[in-house]
Write an enzyme that holds these catalytic residues in place. Structure first.
Site, short mmCIF file in Angstrom:
data_model
loop_
_atom_site.label_atom_id
_atom_site.label_comp_id
_atom_site.label_asym_id
_atom_site.label_seq_id
_atom_site.Cartn_x
_atom_site.Cartn_y
_atom_site.Cartn_z
N LYS A 11 36.71 30.23 29.51
CA LYS A 11 37.55 29.51 28.57
C LYS A 11 36.69 28.70 27.58
O LYS A 11 35.48 28.52 27.81
CB LYS A 11 38.48 28.58 29.37
CG LYS A 11 39.47 29.32 30.29
CD LYS A 11 40.38 28.30 31.01
CE LYS A 11 41.40 28.95 31.90
NZ LYS A 11 42.29 27.94 32.55
N TYR A 51 50.11 33.41 29.11
CA TYR A 51 50.64 32.34 29.97
C TYR A 51 52.17 32.28 29.96
O TYR A 51 52.74 31.21 30.19
CB TYR A 51 50.06 31.00 29.50
CG TYR A 51 48.63 30.75 29.95
CD1 TYR A 51 48.25 30.93 31.29
CD2 TYR A 51 47.66 30.33 29.05
CE1 TYR A 51 46.94 30.72 31.70
CE2 TYR A 51 46.34 30.10 29.47
CZ TYR A 51 45.99 30.30 30.79
OH TYR A 51 44.71 30.07 31.21
N ASN A 122 39.59 23.87 33.38
CA ASN A 122 38.91 24.39 34.58
C ASN A 122 37.99 25.57 34.29
O ASN A 122 37.70 26.37 35.19
CB ASN A 122 39.94 24.70 35.66
CG ASN A 122 41.06 25.59 35.15
OD1 ASN A 122 40.94 26.18 34.08
ND2 ASN A 122 42.13 25.70 35.91
N HIS A 125 39.27 31.49 33.82
CA HIS A 125 40.53 32.09 34.28
C HIS A 125 40.22 33.33 35.10
O HIS A 125 39.26 34.04 34.81
CB HIS A 125 41.38 32.52 33.07
CG HIS A 125 42.48 33.48 33.45
ND1 HIS A 125 43.69 33.04 33.93
CD2 HIS A 125 42.52 34.84 33.48
CE1 HIS A 125 44.45 34.10 34.21
NE2 HIS A 125 43.76 35.20 33.95
N GLU A 136 47.29 41.72 32.69
CA GLU A 136 46.37 40.96 31.86
C GLU A 136 45.29 41.86 31.22
O GLU A 136 44.96 41.70 30.05
CB GLU A 136 45.71 39.85 32.69
CG GLU A 136 46.71 38.78 33.12
CD GLU A 136 46.12 37.73 34.04
OE1 GLU A 136 44.92 37.84 34.42
OE2 GLU A 136 46.84 36.78 34.40
#
Ligand code: IDP
Ligand code: MG
Length: 168
Positions: A11, A51, A122, A125, A136
């Protein structure tokens, strides 16, 4: 358990913190291999589709801004990993969603944080299960971008606009 594929995204916070090499090393140590890799500038459409299951959450708008890079840099590194039990292996190495509850030695435990606005930054992913991994990977990659054809393909005739580098 047979070989699986899973999607990993480094990310925007992982990119600006220069964690790319480190994360790839940790994932390689589990014995799985990279079969797809590219830098992506995440559009709102891609972010919202990725998402979509979280669209009712109060943190959704901030999450979309986060993955689009509004707080860091406008790019992510998208990777497809292939190997025995790849989905669970990667989830274990990255740690729990909440960085404060992740194993301290996991990637999220080591490098993640919760912002003052409450977003879990975080760093990485990874797909949660085999079904999500397929959804995905098909969302982020075209068949020819992967080293092996992992899902059935078909050819279609489409009228499309292509972009070329402008001559000086
Ligand atoms: P996952 O990334 O561990 O699969 P998801 O529930 O799919 O977790 O959530 C996607 C992302 O949304 C998380 O990685 C995190 O960045 C963010 N997120 C999830 N739950 C929360 C929350 O309760 N507060 C703030 N951000 C969250
Ligand atoms: Mg998830």
């Amino acid at each position: 358990m047979s070989a699986q594929q899973t999607l990993v995204l480094i990310k925007p916070d992982g990119i600006v913190k220069s964690l790319t090499g480190n994360i790839i090393t940790e994932l390689s140590d589990t014995g799985i291999i990279i079969v797809g890799a590219k830098i992506v500038q995440v559009t709102r459409e891609l972010a919202e589709e990725h998402y979509h299951h979280l669209r009712e959450e109060k943190f959704f708008d901030e999450l979309i801004k986060y993955i689009m890079g509004e707080f860091h840099v406008k790019r992510v590194l998208a990777l497809v990993y292939h190997g025995e039990n790849a989905v669970d292996k990667v989830r274990k190495v990255i740690g729990a969603t909440n960085p404060e509850q992740s194993e301290p030695t996991s990637i999220r435990g080591k490098y993640g944080r919760i912002t003052s606005k409450g977003v879990f930054e975080n760093v990485v992913h990874a797909s949660e299960n085999k079904k999500e991994a397929e959804r995905e990977i098909k969302l982020w990659f075209r068949p020819e971008e992967l080293a092996n054809t992992i899902y059935p393909t078909e050819s279609k005739e489409v009228a499309k606009t292509e972009f070329f580098w402008k001559e000086k």
